[in-house]
Design an enzyme around this catalytic site. Sequence first.
Site, PDB file in Angstrom:
ATOM      1  N   ASP A   1       0.880  -1.155   0.000  1.00 40.51           N
ATOM      2  CA  ASP A   1       0.000   0.000   0.000  1.00 40.51           C
ATOM      3  C   ASP A   1       0.932   1.223   0.000  1.00 40.51           C
ATOM      4  OD1 ASP A   1      -2.342   1.620   0.465  1.00 40.51           O
ATOM      5  OD2 ASP A   1      -1.622   1.813   2.530  1.00 40.51           O
TER       6      ASP A   1
ATOM      7  N   ASP B   1      -0.134   5.068   0.788  1.00 40.76           N
ATOM      8  CA  ASP B   1      -0.419   6.059   1.840  1.00 40.76           C
ATOM      9  C   ASP B   1      -0.398   5.402   3.219  1.00 40.76           C
ATOM     10  OD1 ASP B   1      -0.986   8.294   0.080  1.00 40.76           O
ATOM     11  OD2 ASP B   1      -2.905   7.364  -0.375  1.00 40.76           O
TER      12      ASP B   1
ATOM     13  N   LEU C   1     -11.309   6.588   6.491  1.00 41.35           N
ATOM     14  CA  LEU C   1     -11.053   6.856   5.066  1.00 41.35           C
ATOM     15  C   LEU C   1      -9.827   6.120   4.539  1.00 41.35           C
ATOM     16  CD1 LEU C   1     -11.639  10.736   5.054  1.00 41.35           C
ATOM     17  CD2 LEU C   1     -13.325   8.902   5.015  1.00 41.35           C
ATOM     18  N   ARG C   2      -9.076   5.497   5.448  1.00 40.83           N
ATOM     19  CA  ARG C   2      -7.855   4.801   5.018  1.00 40.83           C
ATOM     20  C   ARG C   2      -8.182   3.711   4.003  1.00 40.83           C
ATOM     21  NH1 ARG C   2      -3.602   6.036   8.456  1.00 40.83           N
ATOM     22  NH2 ARG C   2      -4.361   6.837  10.427  1.00 40.83           N
TER      23      ARG C   2
ATOM     24  N   VAL D   1      -9.806   3.827   1.412  1.00 37.85           N
ATOM     25  CA  VAL D   1     -11.097   4.016   0.735  1.00 37.85           C
ATOM     26  C   VAL D   1     -10.949   5.028  -0.403  1.00 37.85           C
ATOM     27  CG1 VAL D   1     -13.460   4.821   1.145  1.00 37.85           C
ATOM     28  CG2 VAL D   1     -12.296   3.454   2.879  1.00 37.85           C
TER      29      VAL D   1
ATOM     30  N   ARG E   1     -11.557   8.054  -3.229  1.00 36.65           N
ATOM     31  CA  ARG E   1     -11.900   9.460  -2.993  1.00 36.65           C
ATOM     32  C   ARG E   1     -13.416   9.669  -2.894  1.00 36.65           C
ATOM     33  NH1 ARG E   1      -9.484  13.030  -7.557  1.00 36.65           N
ATOM     34  NH2 ARG E   1      -7.728  11.664  -7.049  1.00 36.65           N
TER      35      ARG E   1
ATOM     36  N   SER F   1     -14.828   8.091   0.188  1.00 37.94           N
ATOM     37  CA  SER F   1     -14.430   8.894   1.345  1.00 37.94           C
ATOM     38  C   SER F   1     -15.383  10.090   1.491  1.00 37.94           C
ATOM     39  CB  SER F   1     -13.004   9.431   1.180  1.00 37.94           C
ATOM     40  OG  SER F   1     -12.081   8.376   1.133  1.00 37.94           O
TER      41      SER F   1
ATOM     42  N   SER G   1      -2.328   0.535  -4.508  1.00 37.99           N
ATOM     43  CA  SER G   1      -2.917   1.679  -3.796  1.00 37.99           C
ATOM     44  C   SER G   1      -4.216   2.134  -4.449  1.00 37.99           C
ATOM     45  CB  SER G   1      -1.928   2.848  -3.813  1.00 37.99           C
ATOM     46  OG  SER G   1      -2.565   4.041  -3.443  1.00 37.99           O
TER      47      SER G   1
ATOM     48  N   LYS H   1      -5.379   7.756  -6.930  1.00 36.41           N
ATOM     49  CA  LYS H   1      -5.129   8.164  -8.317  1.00 36.41           C
ATOM     50  C   LYS H   1      -3.924   9.095  -8.388  1.00 36.41           C
ATOM     51  CE  LYS H   1      -9.806   7.512  -9.912  1.00 36.41           C
ATOM     52  NZ  LYS H   1     -11.112   8.044 -10.152  1.00 36.41           N
TER      53      LYS H   1
HETATM   54  C1  BG6 Z   1      -5.801   5.686  -0.300  1.00 33.77           C
HETATM   55  C2  BG6 Z   1      -5.953   6.489   0.971  1.00 33.77           C
HETATM   56  O1  BG6 Z   1      -4.488   5.261  -0.430  1.00 33.77           O
HETATM   57  O2  BG6 Z   1      -6.152   6.471  -1.432  1.00 33.77           O
HETATM   58  C3  BG6 Z   1      -7.363   7.053   1.063  1.00 33.77           C
HETATM   59  O3  BG6 Z   1      -5.690   5.673   2.099  1.00 33.77           O
HETATM   60  C4  BG6 Z   1      -7.676   7.859  -0.200  1.00 33.77           C
HETATM   61  O4  BG6 Z   1      -7.479   7.864   2.207  1.00 33.77           O
HETATM   62  C5  BG6 Z   1      -7.486   6.975  -1.427  1.00 33.77           C
HETATM   63  O5  BG6 Z   1      -9.023   8.341  -0.167  1.00 33.77           O
HETATM   64  C6  BG6 Z   1      -7.749   7.716  -2.733  1.00 33.77           C
HETATM   65  O6  BG6 Z   1      -6.755   8.691  -2.913  1.00 33.77           O
HETATM   66  P1  BG6 Z   1      -6.733   9.774  -4.063  1.00 33.77           P
HETATM   67  O7  BG6 Z   1      -5.322  10.287  -4.027  1.00 33.77           O
HETATM   68  O8  BG6 Z   1      -7.070   9.093  -5.345  1.00 33.77           O
HETATM   69  O9  BG6 Z   1      -7.747  10.809  -3.714  1.00 33.77           O
HETATM   70 MG    MG Z   2      -2.813   3.126   3.587  1.00 32.49          MG
END
Ligand code: BG6
Ligand code: MG
EC number: 5.4.2.6
Length: 210
Positions: free
Chosen positions: A7, A9, A42-43, A45, A47, A50, A113, A116
């Site tokens: 993963d 983030d 939100l982890r 999840v 966008r 979330s 992950s 995006k």
């Molecule tokens: C995940 C995060 O890696 O990516 C989430 O843990 C986040 O919190 C998700 O919502 C989507 O991320 P992004 O960068 O596409 O908005």
């Molecule tokens: Mg994570």
Amino acid sequence: MKAFIFDLDGVIVFTDKFHYQAWKKMADRMDIYFDETINNRLRGVSRMDSLEIILENYKGHKLGQREKDLLAAEKNDNYRKLLETMTPDDVSTDVRNTLKELRHRGYKLAIGSSSKNTKFILERVGLMDAFDAISDGTNITKSKPDPEVFLKAAEYIGESPKDCYVVEDAYSGIDAAEAGGMTSVGIGDAAGYDKTDIKIQKFSDILSLS
Ligand code: BG6
Ligand code: MG
């Protein structure tokens, strides 16, 4: 085991704080209650999913798809501005050295992950060449706990899911790894989750698995 799927983030980089700040700015403007406990949900999840969680506390009129898209775009603009401050120094020595050592030992390494922004982040911190494949929010239709992002990662590196470890900080990611038939390794939040197969305290602990 032949591969590690990471993963991004909260595992490779600590962008969780930026996700929080970016959502918080949007939520404050909309007068929506939002705190770190909600942020934990939100982890892993996507966008849009979330946003739906954050809107549970929205007291205003029912929002249409166009309005939701604008809110998600607003959060992402806030988030990208924060990401632009990132440099290679935002990757710990522990993470960087461990990735090098795993490669040296012959493991295939991939990213799995929901984000995006994955490639943007990896470019900023100088880790684009550290992985053999990237599976992210741009190549999936279902986000974690669905296993799609990890199954795609395994497919991109040409390995069977049962030969892959998944390293995660989110409960949703541990559930996704289990659903995909992989062995989960939990760090941070996920090290306190009862469904996690192997719990670790720091990133380099994975070297003792291999
Ligand atoms: C995940 C995060 O890696 O990516 C989430 O843990 C986040 O919190 C998700 O919502 C989507 O991320 P992004 O960068 O596409 O908005
Ligand atoms: Mg994570």
